[in-house]
Write a protein that holds these residues in place. Sequence first.
Motif, PDB file in Angstrom:
ATOM      1  N   ILE A  31       5.299  -0.913  14.606  1.00 47.05           N
ATOM      2  CA  ILE A  31       6.467  -1.181  15.455  1.00 47.05           C
ATOM      3  C   ILE A  31       7.706  -0.512  14.872  1.00 47.05           C
ATOM      4  O   ILE A  31       8.486   0.115  15.593  1.00 47.05           O
ATOM      5  CB  ILE A  31       6.671  -2.703  15.619  1.00 47.05           C
ATOM      6  N   ALA A  32       7.875  -0.602  13.569  1.00 54.12           N
ATOM      7  CA  ALA A  32       9.051  -0.011  12.926  1.00 54.12           C
ATOM      8  C   ALA A  32       9.071   1.508  13.030  1.00 54.12           C
ATOM      9  O   ALA A  32      10.141   2.119  13.027  1.00 54.12           O
ATOM     10  CB  ALA A  32       9.103  -0.425  11.455  1.00 54.12           C
ATOM     11  N   ASN A  33       7.919   2.128  13.139  1.00 53.15           N
ATOM     12  CA  ASN A  33       7.833   3.593  13.160  1.00 53.15           C
ATOM     13  C   ASN A  33       7.448   4.157  14.515  1.00 53.15           C
ATOM     14  O   ASN A  33       7.032   5.315  14.612  1.00 53.15           O
ATOM     15  CB  ASN A  33       6.820   4.059  12.107  1.00 53.15           C
ATOM     16  N   VAL A  34       7.618   3.381  15.567  1.00 50.70           N
ATOM     17  CA  VAL A  34       7.159   3.793  16.891  1.00 50.70           C
ATOM     18  C   VAL A  34       7.803   5.104  17.359  1.00 50.70           C
ATOM     19  O   VAL A  34       7.199   5.864  18.091  1.00 50.70           O
ATOM     20  CB  VAL A  34       7.363   2.656  17.915  1.00 50.70           C
ATOM     21  N   GLN A  35       9.010   5.416  16.905  1.00 51.69           N
ATOM     22  CA  GLN A  35       9.693   6.637  17.344  1.00 51.69           C
ATOM     23  C   GLN A  35       9.622   7.763  16.309  1.00 51.69           C
ATOM     24  O   GLN A  35      10.230   8.813  16.507  1.00 51.69           O
ATOM     25  CB  GLN A  35      11.147   6.339  17.679  1.00 51.69           C
ATOM     26  N   THR A  36       8.893   7.563  15.243  1.00 52.79           N
ATOM     27  CA  THR A  36       8.767   8.601  14.223  1.00 52.79           C
ATOM     28  C   THR A  36       7.881   9.735  14.752  1.00 52.79           C
ATOM     29  O   THR A  36       6.764   9.484  15.206  1.00 52.79           O
ATOM     30  CB  THR A  36       8.141   8.010  12.941  1.00 52.79           C
ATOM     31  N   PRO A  37       8.375  10.983  14.689  1.00 47.58           N
ATOM     32  CA  PRO A  37       7.556  12.098  15.178  1.00 47.58           C
ATOM     33  C   PRO A  37       6.242  12.221  14.382  1.00 47.58           C
ATOM     34  O   PRO A  37       6.221  12.024  13.172  1.00 47.58           O
ATOM     35  CB  PRO A  37       8.438  13.323  14.933  1.00 47.58           C
ATOM     36  N   ASP A  38       5.168  12.514  15.086  1.00 48.66           N
ATOM     37  CA  ASP A  38       3.836  12.706  14.500  1.00 48.66           C
ATOM     38  C   ASP A  38       3.349  11.502  13.693  1.00 48.66           C
ATOM     39  O   ASP A  38       2.592  11.641  12.734  1.00 48.66           O
ATOM     40  CB  ASP A  38       3.807  13.956  13.622  1.00 48.66           C
ATOM     41  N   PHE A  39       3.770  10.333  14.095  1.00 48.61           N
ATOM     42  CA  PHE A  39       3.374   9.111  13.394  1.00 48.61           C
ATOM     43  C   PHE A  39       1.933   8.760  13.703  1.00 48.61           C
ATOM     44  O   PHE A  39       1.499   8.768  14.854  1.00 48.61           O
ATOM     45  CB  PHE A  39       4.290   7.947  13.805  1.00 48.61           C
ATOM     46  N   ARG A  40       1.175   8.483  12.657  1.00 48.77           N
ATOM     47  CA  ARG A  40      -0.202   8.000  12.803  1.00 48.77           C
ATOM     48  C   ARG A  40      -0.200   6.512  12.499  1.00 48.77           C
ATOM     49  O   ARG A  40       0.190   6.094  11.413  1.00 48.77           O
ATOM     50  CB  ARG A  40      -1.138   8.749  11.855  1.00 48.77           C
ATOM     51  N   ARG A  41      -0.656   5.739  13.449  1.00 48.17           N
ATOM     52  CA  ARG A  41      -0.630   4.281  13.327  1.00 48.17           C
ATOM     53  C   ARG A  41      -1.513   3.787  12.193  1.00 48.17           C
ATOM     54  O   ARG A  41      -2.529   4.387  11.890  1.00 48.17           O
ATOM     55  CB  ARG A  41      -1.124   3.640  14.625  1.00 48.17           C
ATOM     56  N   GLN A  42      -1.118   2.663  11.609  1.00 49.70           N
ATOM     57  CA  GLN A  42      -1.968   1.965  10.646  1.00 49.70           C
ATOM     58  C   GLN A  42      -2.918   1.057  11.419  1.00 49.70           C
ATOM     59  O   GLN A  42      -2.553   0.480  12.442  1.00 49.70           O
ATOM     60  CB  GLN A  42      -1.136   1.089   9.708  1.00 49.70           C
ATOM     61  N   VAL A  43      -4.111   0.937  10.920  1.00 51.22           N
ATOM     62  CA  VAL A  43      -5.088   0.010  11.493  1.00 51.22           C
ATOM     63  C   VAL A  43      -5.714  -0.785  10.348  1.00 51.22           C
ATOM     64  O   VAL A  43      -5.878  -0.281   9.246  1.00 51.22           O
ATOM     65  CB  VAL A  43      -6.186   0.737  12.294  1.00 51.22           C
TER      66      VAL A  43
END
Length: 108
Positions: A31-43
């Motif tokens: 949620i905190a990094n939703v707008q970060t370019p090329d962000f890969r989500r943590q799972v």
Amino acid sequence: MSIPSGSSAAATGLSGMRAARLQLDSHAHNIANVQTPDFRRQVTTLTARPEAGGVDAQTGREAVASTPFDRLAEDLVGGRMSLYSFAANLRTVQTHDRMLGTLLDVQA
């Protein structure tokens, strides 16, 4: 957090609390990094430990970057579910402690 060995209710509850915390941390990070370019989500991947009781949890990254806001709702709901899971496992540990205390009182 050190998980006691054995398949006691407390060990199972503690492993569930740890897993829920890791899941909550992952959802919050996403949620905190939703707008970060090329962000890969943590799972967070959960694996049952039937022989010992409880669950193992590991955090990793998705292979490809997510589109911004593509899975925000999933992370918001997942965060809430993690809180409920933590609370349920905490109740298990508290009940185990209360029952153990009663058993000790009876034996004393």
